[in-house]
Write an enzyme that holds these catalytic residues in place. Structure first.
Site, PDB file in Angstrom:
ATOM      1  CD  GLU A   1     -23.122 -34.421  14.862  1.00  0.00           C
ATOM      2  OE1 GLU A   1     -23.411 -33.280  14.469  1.00  0.00           O
ATOM      3  OE2 GLU A   1     -23.892 -35.400  14.712  1.00  0.00           O
ATOM      4  CB  CYS A   2     -22.793 -37.337  20.980  1.00  0.00           C
ATOM      5  SG  CYS A   2     -23.436 -37.763  22.621  1.00  0.00           S
ATOM      6  N   GLY A   3     -21.085 -39.540  20.778  1.00  0.00           N
ATOM      7  CA  GLY A   3     -20.329 -40.778  20.844  1.00  0.00           C
ATOM      8  C   GLY A   3     -19.134 -40.783  19.916  1.00  0.00           C
TER       9      GLY A   3
ATOM     10  CB  THR B   1     -19.913 -30.915  18.982  1.00  0.00           C
ATOM     11  OG1 THR B   1     -20.674 -31.789  18.121  1.00  0.00           O
ATOM     12  CG2 THR B   1     -19.180 -29.895  18.129  1.00  0.00           C
TER      13      THR B   1
END
Length: 436
Positions: A327-329, A427
Site C-alpha cells: 500500500e502506497c509506500g 495500491t
C-alpha cells in the site's frame, strides 16, 4: 455498553487541537481514568500519538468510508474505559461532497452519531471579541450537534484573554480553558503531517508537558462533567476479516501506516500477524500466507531498503508461490525504482514495473472507492473497497495491468489504479474497509 465521551475539534487544521488532545489524554490518565481515544477521519499518524499519551490503542472512525455496523464495532473498543476522547480532523464540518457509509467524512458526522459533545479549540491570535463570532457560527450551524464550549489557544496576554472571554460571554459560549501562547508546545512535522510517534526524540516528556499545561489553563473537572452527557452505545458489528491466515506484516520506521481496526479485526478472526523489519534486513516469515507492506516513509529510507538483500530475496521467493501486497509506500517498494527528493534513483524489489519519484513532487490526497479487477490475496476480483490516498510521489512508469477501477469520493476516476503482476499487487490508497 455506554461510556461517557466528547470530541476535541477545531474550525480548521493548525489550531492546536492535537496538543490539547494529547494533554487531556495524559492528564486524565494521571487522574486514574482509563481513556479510550478515537480519531475521526482517515489520519494515519495521530492514533499512535494517542496511544503514547494514554496507553490504549486509538482507532479511526470514518463516516464516509465505514458502514454504520463497522463504526459501531469500532466504538465498542471503548468497553471497559471510563471515558472516550475523540479527536476531529481538519475543521469540524469539513468533509467531501457526497455521503459515504454514514456521512460526508466530517468530524461533525461522528460526534452527532455518537452523541459526543464538541469542544472547539480556537486559535485566537490576531483577534479578540471577534473570536466569539466564529464560535457562535460553529455552535449554531447544526442544531442537532451537541456543542459544549471552547478552549482558547495562543492567548497573547491576560488583557487579550479578558477581551476574548468578554466576547464569548456575550455570545453565550462557554470557555473551558485559555492556553497562553507557547512556541515550544508543538510537534515536529513533515510533508504528510506530524513526524511519527516512534521518531519523536522525547515524546513522553513532551506529552507530560502538554498535560501540565492543560492542568494549569483548562478546567478538567468541568470537561469531565461535560463528557458525561455523551453516552456511546456500541452496537453489534464486525471488524474487517483478514485476507489470509498468516500475514507477514512489515513494521518499522519505513512501513508504519496500517489502520488499527484492520489489525484488530484480523487478529480476532484468528489470523496471525507476523511483524518483520525490512530496514533491519529481516525476511518475512517463511511460512506466511501473505506478505503485506504498509505505507510509511520509504522515500526517507530508500538507500537501506535497496541494500536489504535478505529482505528483497525473501520477497522474491515468497512471490513465486504466494501473494504479496503493498500500500502506497509499500507499493513503491514493490516497484522497479524509487527516486528520492534529491533525484537519486534507488533500485527497489522489481516485482512490479512501477517507478516513482519524489524529485517531481505532486500531492495526491483524498478518499478512494475501488473495484478490484484482480484479487488481492483472499479479496476476490470485483470486491469493492474504500480507502484513502495521501502522498507526494509522481508516477514515472507503471507498465503492469491496473489492479482496480478507482474513483474519488465524487465518483471521478483517478489515474492511480494500482497494478498487479502475477501474485504481486499494489495500491496507492490505504484500505479502510470493504465498501457498502
Amino acid at each position: 455498553m455506554t461510556v461517557p465521551g466528547l470530541m476535541i475539534a477545531a474550525p480548521a487544521s493548525g489550531t492546536g487541537k492535537t496538543t490539547v488532545m494529547l494533554g487531556l489524554l495524559r492528564a486524565l490518565r494521571e487522574d486514574g481514568l482509563a481513556i479510550q481515544p478515537f480519531k475521526s477521519g482517515p489520519d494515519y499518524i495521530d492514533p499512535a500519538f494517542h496511544r503514547a499519551a494514554c496507553g490504549r490503542a486509538s482507532f479511526n472512525l470514518d463516516s464516509w468510508a465505514m458502514t454504520p455496523g463497522l463504526i459501531d464495532a469500532i466504538a465498542a473498543e471503548a468497553s471497559g474505559a471510563d471515558m472516550i476522547l475523540a479527536e476531529g480532523s481538519m475543521g469540524l464540518y469539513d468533509g467531501v461532497a457526497s455521503a459515504g457509509g454514514t456521512g460526508y467524512g466530517a468530524s461533525a458526522d461522528i460526534a452527532r452519531r455518537m452523541g459526543w459533545p464538541v469542544i472547539l479549540v480556537i486559535d485566537v491570535s490576531g483577534q479578540a471579541q471577534s473570536a466569539a463570532a466564529t464560535a457562535m457560527g460553529f455552535a449554531r450551524f447544526d442544531p442537532d450537534l451537541p456543542f459544549a464550549g471552547v478552549i482558547l489557544n495562543r492567548v497573547a496576554s491576560p488583557r487579550h484573554e479578558r477581551l476574548v472571554r468578554r466576547g464569548m460571554e456575550a455570545a453565550g459560549i462557554r470557555v473551558l480553558g485559555a492556553l497562553p501562547r507557547r512556541g515550544d508546545l508543538t510537534l515536529p512535522e513533515r510533508h504528510l503531517g506530524l513526524v511519527q510517534a516512534v521518531e519523536h526524540p522525547d515524546l513522553d516528556r513532551a506529552i507530560a508537558d502538554y498535560a501540565a499545561f492543560l492542568r494549569d489553563h483548562a478546567d478538567l473537572a468541568v470537561i469531565r462533567d461535560i463528557a458525561a452527557a455523551g453516552l456511546t452505545g456500541g452496537a453489534a458489528g464486525r471488524l474487517p476479516i483478514p485476507p489470509a491466515q498468516r500475514i507477514a506484516l512489515a513494521r518499522d520506521a519505513a512501513f508504519s501506516f496500517t489502520y488499527p481496526h484492520l489489525l484488530e479485526g484480523w487478529r480476532r478472526a484468528g489470523a496471525e500477524i507476523l511483524p518483520f523489519s525490512p530496514l533491519a534486513d529481516e525476511a518475512p516469515a517463511i511460512d506466511a500466507d501473505l506478505v503485506w507492506l504498509p505505507g510509511g516513509y520509504p522515500e526517507l529510507h530508500a538507500g537501506p531498503i535497496a541494500s536489504a538483500s535478505r529482505f528483497l530475496a525473501a520477497l522474491h521467493h515468497h512471490a513465486g508461490t504466494r501473494p504479496v501486497h503493498g500500500e502506497c509506500g509499500g507499493y513503491m517498494v514493490l516497484g522497479e525504482a524509487l527516486i528520492d527528493k534529491d533525484g537519486q534513483r534507488h533500485a527497489m524489489a522489481g516485482l512490479l514495473g512501477l517507478v516513482t519519484s519524489y524529485a517531481q513532487r505532486r500531492m495526491h490526497l483524498g478518499y478512494r472507492h475501488a473495484r478490484l479487477l484482480a484479487p488481492i490475496a483472499g479479496m476476490a476480483a470485483d470486491t469493492t473497497l474504500r480507502g484513502h490516498e495521501f502522498h507526494y510521489s509522481t508516477i514515472l512508469d507503471q507498465p503492469d495491468a491496473p489492479l482496480a477501477h478507482v474513483t474519488d469520493a465524487d465518483g471521478v476516476a483517478v489515474a492511480e489504479t494500482g497494478s498487479y503482476r502475477g501474485r504481486v499487487t499494489g495500491t496507492f490508497f490505504h484500505m479502510i474497509a470493504p465498501a457498502p
